[in-house]
Enzyme design. Structure first.
Site, PDB file in Angstrom:
ATOM      1  N   CYS A  54       3.096  -5.930   9.622  1.00  0.00           N
ATOM      2  CA  CYS A  54       3.096  -5.391   8.666  1.00  0.00           C
ATOM      3  C   CYS A  54       4.556  -5.207   8.015  1.00  0.00           C
ATOM      4  O   CYS A  54       5.350  -4.680   8.779  1.00  0.00           O
ATOM      5  CB  CYS A  54       1.990  -3.859   9.383  1.00  0.00           C
ATOM      6  SG  CYS A  54       2.088  -2.674   8.289  1.00  0.00           S
ATOM      7  N   GLU A  60       4.608   6.631   6.706  1.00  0.00           N
ATOM      8  CA  GLU A  60       4.749   6.924   5.796  1.00  0.00           C
ATOM      9  C   GLU A  60       5.060   8.607   5.748  1.00  0.00           C
ATOM     10  O   GLU A  60       5.096   8.861   4.372  1.00  0.00           O
ATOM     11  CB  GLU A  60       2.833   6.598   4.712  1.00  0.00           C
ATOM     12  CG  GLU A  60       2.193   5.822   4.825  1.00  0.00           C
ATOM     13  CD  GLU A  60       2.734   5.543   3.318  1.00  0.00           C
ATOM     14  OE1 GLU A  60       3.124   5.943   2.073  1.00  0.00           O
ATOM     15  OE2 GLU A  60       3.831   3.693   3.288  1.00  0.00           O
ATOM     16  N   SER A 119       0.407  -0.976   0.053  1.00  0.00           N
ATOM     17  CA  SER A 119      -0.156   0.125   0.123  1.00  0.00           C
ATOM     18  C   SER A 119       1.131   0.767  -0.106  1.00  0.00           C
ATOM     19  O   SER A 119       0.375   2.623  -0.727  1.00  0.00           O
ATOM     20  CB  SER A 119      -1.269   0.620   1.091  1.00  0.00           C
ATOM     21  OG  SER A 119      -0.320  -0.149   2.554  1.00  0.00           O
TER      22      SER A 119
END
Ligand code: DGL
Length: 270
Positions: free
Chosen positions: A185, A153, A12
């Protein structure tokens, strides 16, 4: 046999770069195409059906480059789409949950394993299921940590607020006396120093990256698909989001210059 087709890898966002780093280390000859869907990140709090659709869009895009294997370097997308993707595509598709589970099973001494991940990964119970399929005697406790992905991010890893958030979300797992923690993750290995500091050295941290790259290498070898050509490998990186931010994080993590191309989400609807 010499197979120069690239390996396709996606996430992602920037999290899958933790898997890319291991691929560069273990399979330095391989060509690689990476897609980070930063514009639609985080996936972890979206409905699993939507995550599956996004994952298929990316895998279809990767196949346009003739990839010989796809690695879903995202636990959330693995939990939401791996079993269907294996039936849908002719090339081998690999996720990160089985390799991570295996690594944790071999690391634990007390049999108490913690798992942290996104809401989707934790709510699907994918890790506990996989671990218990292999060894039903192990204890597995899971915790969703929604703020961790935005921290990575945004590149704000080294701040006091980050340490506070990590301590707060890991407290329930500390109470369970785990000796092994799966970073469920692919963004979380970028937070590894903070997580290790909070938990102390007695807890072993497991990133699926190493084991996933090993599995990729085994599958390619078995199918005679390794690239044993001597040419310099070509690596291409695509993002649906901000190319500058992506390349800054990628260069820091991979320790080399990274040119980033745009993956145009708008073209999908045409
Ligand atoms: N890096 C992804 C994972 O491994 C997901 C992060 C997100 O988009 O929520 O789960």
């Amino acid at each position: 046999m010499n197979s120069r087709e690239p390996i396709g890898v996606f996430d992602s966002g920037v999290g899958g770069l933790t898997v890319v780093k291991e691929i560069f280390r273990q399979l330095p000859q391989e060509n690689l195409i990476y897609v980070g869907d930063n514009a639609r990140c985080p996936y972890g709090s979206r409905p699993p059906q939507q995550v599956r659709e996004f994952a298929f869009e990316i895998m279809d895009f990767l196949l346009e480059f003739g990839v010989k294997m796809i690695i879903i370097a995202c636990n959330t997308a693995t939990a939401a789409s791996l079993s269907e993707a294996k039936n849908r595509y002719a090339v081998p598709v690999l996720g990160v949950i089985t390799p991570g589970s295996r690594a944790a099973i071999s690391a634990t001494r007390t049999g108490r394993i913690g798992v942290i991940g996104t809401e989707v990964t934790v709510s699907t119970g994918a890790y506990a299921r996989e671990i218990h399929r292999i060894n039903p005697r192990l204890q597995v406790v899971s915790q969703a940590c929604p703020p961790f992905v935005p921290i990575v991010e945004e590149g704000t890893i080294h701040s006091p607020q980050t340490e506070q958030a990590v301590a707060q979300y890991l407290a329930p797992l500390q109470r369970e006396m785990i000796d092994t923690l799966i970073l469920g993750c692919t963004h979380y290995p970028l937070l590894q120093p903070v997580i290790q500091k909070v938990l102390g050295e007695q807890v072993q941290l497991i990133s699926s990256a190493e084991e996933t790259a090993r599995e990729a290498s085994l599958i390619l070898a078995e199918r005679n698909l390794l690239n044993d050509h001597n040419m310099r490998p070509v690596h291409r990186f695509f993002t649906s989001g901000d190319r500058n931010l992506f390349s800054r994080i990628a260069e820091r993590w991979l320790g080399q210059p990274v040119a980033v191309e745009s993956w145009d989400l708008q073209a999908l609807s045409k």
